[in-house]
Design an enzyme around this catalytic site. Structure first.
Site, mmCIF file in Angstrom:
data_model
loop_
_atom_site.group_PDB
_atom_site.id
_atom_site.type_symbol
_atom_site.label_atom_id
_atom_site.label_comp_id
_atom_site.label_asym_id
_atom_site.label_seq_id
_atom_site.Cartn_x
_atom_site.Cartn_y
_atom_site.Cartn_z
ATOM 1 N N ILE A 12 44.747 57.515 27.950
ATOM 2 C CA ILE A 12 45.877 56.891 27.755
ATOM 3 C C ILE A 12 46.745 56.753 26.329
ATOM 4 O O ILE A 12 47.802 57.092 26.051
ATOM 5 C CB ILE A 12 45.960 55.480 28.565
ATOM 6 C CG1 ILE A 12 45.288 55.889 29.822
ATOM 7 C CG2 ILE A 12 47.210 54.797 28.458
ATOM 8 C CD1 ILE A 12 45.131 54.758 30.816
ATOM 9 N N GLY A 36 37.254 59.058 22.382
ATOM 10 C CA GLY A 36 38.719 59.825 22.207
ATOM 11 C C GLY A 36 38.470 60.833 21.316
ATOM 12 O O GLY A 36 37.284 61.292 21.048
ATOM 13 N N TYR A 149 32.064 45.165 34.499
ATOM 14 C CA TYR A 149 33.420 45.720 33.807
ATOM 15 C C TYR A 149 34.517 44.943 34.476
ATOM 16 O O TYR A 149 35.321 44.539 33.612
ATOM 17 C CB TYR A 149 33.604 47.455 34.111
ATOM 18 C CG TYR A 149 34.956 47.946 33.381
ATOM 19 C CD1 TYR A 149 34.965 47.935 32.259
ATOM 20 C CD2 TYR A 149 35.927 48.188 34.374
ATOM 21 C CE1 TYR A 149 36.616 48.712 31.791
ATOM 22 C CE2 TYR A 149 37.189 49.009 34.095
ATOM 23 C CZ TYR A 149 37.415 48.917 32.701
ATOM 24 O OH TYR A 149 38.480 49.510 32.345
ATOM 25 N N LYS A 153 36.935 42.595 31.747
ATOM 26 C CA LYS A 153 38.104 42.721 31.525
ATOM 27 C C LYS A 153 39.176 41.447 32.216
ATOM 28 O O LYS A 153 40.075 41.012 31.619
ATOM 29 C CB LYS A 153 38.829 43.885 32.446
ATOM 30 C CG LYS A 153 38.530 45.174 31.719
ATOM 31 C CD LYS A 153 39.548 45.541 30.641
ATOM 32 C CE LYS A 153 39.281 47.084 29.931
ATOM 33 N NZ LYS A 153 40.455 47.015 28.879
#
Ligand code: UDP
Length: 327
Positions: A12, A36, A149, A153
């Site tokens: 993203i 990445g 997770y 978050k």
């Protein structure tokens, strides 16, 4: 504007960096390249308005340095993926909580606007669809790593809103299953890149469970438009669902990918327990209520699944799986 993108070499992040540069912003990308890839930024790496810095949001002094002079931080650096969550809970908890804390603590004295990339995973296994931004979160036992997770978050979101109350400009976006070129590879989840790889290779397409679970897969261009729309300060102290509201089952997805990639692959069914171990809980259905994003951000996703899948399949055919993100 001068903008910092953490995790800017990820799936993203790299699309976001490209789009911000094309809108005329100056961009600093911070990425430790753990998942990445620099190749994702190859078209913009030498752009005069772009600086790439290799490093982690866990390195506070470096983060402090790169944030200097930035008016906005898009905080996308994260440790994610269902498989990661199940196998490396500590990495998921520390990476997500410590990283976000650093970003917020360093942004606060400067009043730098933070746009935090959260996830639809925070709604957990709530069965009241569609999910509105103020819907309940229903998670399983803390003995099930699968929920760490979502928990990390969600705590990050609490961090964001606690800072917002103290005057930091913050907006939270919750992504619904983003996909597209450079999307995450199978190892750590990401059903679309996995099915596409399998279909292209002629390997069996692996549907987990009975395949009747549903998702709303959102093409990356739509995800990026929704994210950038949050820059405006009228969206401070708000949370937005960013996705599409067209539902598809994993069975339908498998058939579609097989057809669109002209593949001879068989579709096979694999029990959850042989992938994730005993007691794994999948989210049965997930669908966003987009009315808030439509009304306040003027956000309207436009890419239909067939069109998005065609573009994604074409990218994987051209670039091969080895060039996609290893998240
Ligand atoms: N899935 C599947 N086969 C795979 C990988 C995933 O059937 O090889 C299923 C998974 O169980 C889930 C859905 O596809 O129901 C979406 O999985 P993904 O990891 O992409 O995202 P999630 O929405 O679960 O975070």
């Amino acid at each position: 504007m001068r903008i910092l993108v953490t995790g800017g070499a990820g799936f993203i992040g790299s699309h976001l960096v490209e789009q911000l540069l094309s809108l005329g912003h100056k961009v600093v990308t911070l990425d430790d390249l753990s998942t990445g890839k620099l190749t994702f930024l190859q078209d913009v790496i030498n752009h005069p308005n772009h600086v790439f810095v290799r490093g982690s949001v866990l390195e506070r002094s470096l983060l402090n340095e790169v944030m200097d002079g930035c008016e906005v931080v898009f905080h996308l650096a994260a440790v994610l993926g269902v498989k990661n969550t199940v196998e490396n809970p500590l990495k998921v908890i520390e990476g997500n909580i410590d990283g976000t804390r650093n970003v917020l603590e360093l942004a606060y004295p400067r009043k730098t606007k933070v746009i935090f990339a959260s996830t639809s995973e925070v709604y957990g296994k709530n069965e009241c669809l569609p999910f509105r931004e103020d819907s309940n979160r229903i998670l399983g036992s803390t003995k099930k790593n699968r929920w760490c997770y979502a928990t990390a978050k969600a705590l990050d979101e609490h961090f964001c809103f606690a800072y917002a109350e103290k005057g930091l400009p913050v907006t939270v976006v919750r992504y619904f299953n983003a996909y597209g070129p450079r999307a995450n590879v199978s190892q750590y989840g990401g059903v679309i890149p996995k099915f596409i790889t399998q279909a292209i290779a002629g390997d069996p397409i692996s549907v987990y469970g009975d395949g009747e679970q549903t998702r709303c897969f959102t093409y990356i261009d739509d995800t990026i438009r929704g994210t950038i729309a949050c820059i405006d300060h009228q969206h401070n102290n708000e949370v937005y669902n960013i996705g599409i509201d067209n539902v598809i089952s994993i069975n339908q997805l498998a058939k579609k990918i097989k057809e669109l990639s002209d593949s001879n692959s068989q579709i096979i069914y694999i029990p959850y327990k042989s992938v994730y171990g005993e007691g794994y809980e999948d989210t049965p259905n997930r669908r966003p209520d987009l009315s808030k994003a439509k009304q306040k951000l003027n956000f309207q996703p436009t890419t239909k699944i067939d069109e998005g899948l065609r573009k994604t399949i074409a990218w994987y055919r051209k670039n091969g799986m080895e060039n996609s993100s290893v998240q």
